[in-house]
Design a protein around this motif. Structure first.
Motif, PDB file in Angstrom:
ATOM      1  N   GLN A 170     -21.693 -11.564 -15.334  1.00 23.89           N
ATOM      2  CA  GLN A 170     -22.058 -11.520 -16.752  1.00 23.89           C
ATOM      3  C   GLN A 170     -21.257 -10.429 -17.472  1.00 23.89           C
ATOM      4  OE1 GLN A 170     -26.189 -10.761 -17.483  1.00 23.89           O
ATOM      5  NE2 GLN A 170     -25.997 -11.023 -19.672  1.00 23.89           N
ATOM      6  N   LEU A 171     -21.125  -9.266 -16.850  1.00 25.18           N
ATOM      7  CA  LEU A 171     -20.351  -8.176 -17.428  1.00 25.18           C
ATOM      8  C   LEU A 171     -18.891  -8.589 -17.606  1.00 25.18           C
ATOM      9  CD1 LEU A 171     -19.972  -5.240 -18.347  1.00 25.18           C
ATOM     10  CD2 LEU A 171     -19.684  -4.633 -15.931  1.00 25.18           C
ATOM     11  N   VAL A 172     -18.321  -9.204 -16.585  1.00 20.37           N
ATOM     12  CA  VAL A 172     -16.927  -9.646 -16.652  1.00 20.37           C
ATOM     13  C   VAL A 172     -16.751 -10.666 -17.777  1.00 20.37           C
ATOM     14  CG1 VAL A 172     -15.132 -10.933 -15.435  1.00 20.37           C
ATOM     15  CG2 VAL A 172     -16.369  -9.111 -14.257  1.00 20.37           C
ATOM     16  N   ALA A 173     -17.685 -11.597 -17.902  1.00 19.89           N
ATOM     17  CA  ALA A 173     -17.592 -12.610 -18.958  1.00 19.89           C
ATOM     18  C   ALA A 173     -17.642 -11.965 -20.341  1.00 19.89           C
ATOM     19  CB  ALA A 173     -18.716 -13.626 -18.806  1.00 19.89           C
ATOM     20  N   GLU A 174     -18.518 -10.979 -20.527  1.00 23.06           N
ATOM     21  CA  GLU A 174     -18.625 -10.290 -21.816  1.00 23.06           C
ATOM     22  C   GLU A 174     -17.366  -9.478 -22.118  1.00 23.06           C
ATOM     23  OE1 GLU A 174     -22.240  -8.042 -22.045  1.00 23.06           O
ATOM     24  OE2 GLU A 174     -23.478  -9.809 -21.654  1.00 23.06           O
ATOM     25  N   LEU A 175     -16.845  -8.790 -21.100  1.00 27.85           N
ATOM     26  CA  LEU A 175     -15.627  -8.001 -21.296  1.00 27.85           C
ATOM     27  C   LEU A 175     -14.437  -8.905 -21.598  1.00 27.85           C
ATOM     28  CD1 LEU A 175     -15.962  -5.328 -18.472  1.00 27.85           C
ATOM     29  CD2 LEU A 175     -16.133  -4.953 -20.941  1.00 27.85           C
ATOM     30  N   LYS A 176     -14.350 -10.016 -20.879  1.00 25.38           N
ATOM     31  CA  LYS A 176     -13.239 -10.936 -21.103  1.00 25.38           C
ATOM     32  C   LYS A 176     -13.275 -11.460 -22.532  1.00 25.38           C
ATOM     33  CE  LYS A 176     -11.489 -12.944 -17.696  1.00 25.38           C
ATOM     34  NZ  LYS A 176     -10.722 -13.639 -16.682  1.00 25.38           N
ATOM     35  N   LYS A 177     -14.461 -11.836 -23.008  1.00 24.40           N
ATOM     36  CA  LYS A 177     -14.601 -12.331 -24.381  1.00 24.40           C
ATOM     37  C   LYS A 177     -14.201 -11.242 -25.379  1.00 24.40           C
ATOM     38  CE  LYS A 177     -17.828 -14.214 -27.673  1.00 24.40           C
ATOM     39  NZ  LYS A 177     -19.119 -14.050 -28.224  1.00 24.40           N
ATOM     40  N   LYS A 178     -14.675 -10.016 -25.136  1.00 21.23           N
ATOM     41  CA  LYS A 178     -14.374  -8.889 -26.024  1.00 21.23           C
ATOM     42  C   LYS A 178     -12.871  -8.651 -26.120  1.00 21.23           C
ATOM     43  CE  LYS A 178     -14.810  -3.843 -26.104  1.00 21.23           C
ATOM     44  NZ  LYS A 178     -15.396  -2.684 -25.435  1.00 21.23           N
ATOM     45  N   TYR A 179     -12.195  -8.615 -24.963  1.00 24.55           N
ATOM     46  CA  TYR A 179     -10.773  -8.288 -24.959  1.00 24.55           C
ATOM     47  C   TYR A 179      -9.887  -9.470 -25.332  1.00 24.55           C
ATOM     48  CZ  TYR A 179     -12.022  -3.768 -23.050  1.00 24.55           C
ATOM     49  OH  TYR A 179     -12.556  -2.507 -22.876  1.00 24.55           O
ATOM     50  N   ILE A 180     -10.371 -10.697 -25.205  1.00 32.90           N
ATOM     51  CA  ILE A 180      -9.617 -11.850 -25.688  1.00 32.90           C
ATOM     52  C   ILE A 180      -9.635 -11.860 -27.214  1.00 32.90           C
ATOM     53  CG2 ILE A 180      -9.647 -14.373 -25.900  1.00 32.90           C
ATOM     54  CD1 ILE A 180     -10.415 -14.460 -22.915  1.00 32.90           C
ATOM     55  N   GLU A 181     -10.789 -11.556 -27.793  1.00 36.09           N
ATOM     56  CA  GLU A 181     -10.916 -11.541 -29.247  1.00 36.09           C
ATOM     57  C   GLU A 181     -10.163 -10.363 -29.869  1.00 36.09           C
ATOM     58  OE1 GLU A 181     -15.112 -11.532 -29.990  1.00 36.09           O
ATOM     59  OE2 GLU A 181     -15.339 -13.612 -29.379  1.00 36.09           O
ATOM     60  N   ASN A 182     -10.089  -9.251 -29.151  1.00 39.81           N
ATOM     61  CA  ASN A 182      -9.417  -8.055 -29.661  1.00 39.81           C
ATOM     62  C   ASN A 182      -8.675  -7.385 -28.504  1.00 39.81           C
ATOM     63  OD1 ASN A 182      -8.641  -5.973 -31.311  1.00 39.81           O
ATOM     64  ND2 ASN A 182     -10.584  -4.885 -31.165  1.00 39.81           N
ATOM     65  N   PRO A 183      -7.517  -7.922 -28.126  1.00 38.90           N
ATOM     66  CA  PRO A 183      -6.808  -7.387 -26.957  1.00 38.90           C
ATOM     67  C   PRO A 183      -6.291  -5.968 -27.189  1.00 38.90           C
ATOM     68  CG  PRO A 183      -5.520  -9.126 -28.007  1.00 38.90           C
ATOM     69  CD  PRO A 183      -6.815  -9.038 -28.736  1.00 38.90           C
ATOM     70  N   ASP A 204      -9.178  -6.472 -12.102  1.00 44.27           N
ATOM     71  CA  ASP A 204      -8.248  -5.864 -13.067  1.00 44.27           C
ATOM     72  C   ASP A 204      -8.908  -5.669 -14.421  1.00 44.27           C
ATOM     73  OD1 ASP A 204      -6.243  -5.704 -11.198  1.00 44.27           O
ATOM     74  OD2 ASP A 204      -5.224  -7.536 -11.868  1.00 44.27           O
ATOM     75  N   LEU A 205      -9.721  -6.621 -14.825  1.00 42.65           N
ATOM     76  CA  LEU A 205     -10.410  -6.523 -16.108  1.00 42.65           C
ATOM     77  C   LEU A 205     -11.397  -5.356 -16.114  1.00 42.65           C
ATOM     78  CD1 LEU A 205     -10.717  -7.993 -18.877  1.00 42.65           C
ATOM     79  CD2 LEU A 205     -12.667  -9.150 -17.873  1.00 42.65           C
ATOM     80  N   LEU A 206     -12.148  -5.205 -15.036  1.00 41.14           N
ATOM     81  CA  LEU A 206     -13.092  -4.092 -14.931  1.00 41.14           C
ATOM     82  C   LEU A 206     -12.358  -2.752 -14.915  1.00 41.14           C
ATOM     83  CD1 LEU A 206     -15.583  -5.598 -12.358  1.00 41.14           C
ATOM     84  CD2 LEU A 206     -16.046  -5.109 -14.768  1.00 41.14           C
ATOM     85  N   ASP A 207     -11.240  -2.685 -14.192  1.00 42.76           N
ATOM     86  CA  ASP A 207     -10.443  -1.455 -14.165  1.00 42.76           C
ATOM     87  C   ASP A 207      -9.924  -1.112 -15.557  1.00 42.76           C
ATOM     88  OD1 ASP A 207     -10.834  -1.147 -11.450  1.00 42.76           O
ATOM     89  OD2 ASP A 207      -8.855  -1.925 -10.889  1.00 42.76           O
ATOM     90  N   MET A 208      -9.384  -2.102 -16.250  1.00 44.85           N
ATOM     91  CA  MET A 208      -8.849  -1.878 -17.588  1.00 44.85           C
ATOM     92  C   MET A 208      -9.946  -1.378 -18.523  1.00 44.85           C
ATOM     93  SD  MET A 208      -7.077  -4.525 -20.284  1.00 44.85           S
ATOM     94  CE  MET A 208      -8.607  -5.368 -20.669  1.00 44.85           C
ATOM     95  N   SER A 209     -11.101  -1.999 -18.459  1.00 43.51           N
ATOM     96  CA  SER A 209     -12.207  -1.610 -19.316  1.00 43.51           C
ATOM     97  C   SER A 209     -12.642  -0.177 -19.025  1.00 43.51           C
ATOM     98  CB  SER A 209     -13.386  -2.555 -19.129  1.00 43.51           C
ATOM     99  OG  SER A 209     -14.466  -2.162 -19.932  1.00 43.51           O
ATOM    100  N   TYR A 210     -12.682   0.183 -17.759  1.00 42.18           N
ATOM    101  CA  TYR A 210     -13.057   1.543 -17.374  1.00 42.18           C
ATOM    102  C   TYR A 210     -12.088   2.558 -17.978  1.00 42.18           C
ATOM    103  CZ  TYR A 210     -13.626   5.750 -14.619  1.00 42.18           C
ATOM    104  OH  TYR A 210     -13.784   7.052 -14.247  1.00 42.18           O
ATOM    105  N   PHE A 211     -10.803   2.315 -17.817  1.00 42.96           N
ATOM    106  CA  PHE A 211      -9.805   3.268 -18.308  1.00 42.96           C
ATOM    107  C   PHE A 211      -9.736   3.303 -19.823  1.00 42.96           C
ATOM    108  CE2 PHE A 211      -8.278   2.801 -13.919  1.00 42.96           C
ATOM    109  CZ  PHE A 211      -8.334   4.127 -13.564  1.00 42.96           C
ATOM    110  N   LEU A 212      -9.979   2.177 -20.484  1.00 37.76           N
ATOM    111  CA  LEU A 212      -9.968   2.163 -21.945  1.00 37.76           C
ATOM    112  C   LEU A 212     -11.187   2.879 -22.527  1.00 37.76           C
ATOM    113  CD1 LEU A 212      -8.708  -1.452 -22.699  1.00 37.76           C
ATOM    114  CD2 LEU A 212      -7.476   0.698 -23.065  1.00 37.76           C
TER     115      LEU A 212
END
Length: 59
Positions: A5-18, A34-42
């Motif tokens: 669920q977290l990955v799906a929400e993050l993917k939607k967030k970053y697709i809409e505003n990369p 990779d998506l979780l890592d990117m979100s952590y660092f951002l």
């Protein structure tokens, strides 16, 4: 919250505003890890108020 669920929400967030330098297509094709890592660092700087200059939690 479950990881899927977290990955799906993050993917939607970053697709809409990369993030700068990325495209929605790149985000769409990222692995979950990779998506979780990117979100952590951002979002790493979002927690500055909780830590002092040494990086320890202030009670």
């Amino acid at each position: 919250m479950e990881d899927k669920q977290l990955v799906a929400e993050l993917k939607k967030k970053y697709i809409e505003n990369p993030p700068e330098g990325m495209t929605p297509e790149l985000v769409k094709n990222m692995s979950d890890s990779d998506l979780l890592d990117m979100s952590y660092f951002l979002s790493e700087g979002d927690y500055d108020d909780e830590y002092d200059d040494e990086g320890f939690f202030i009670f």
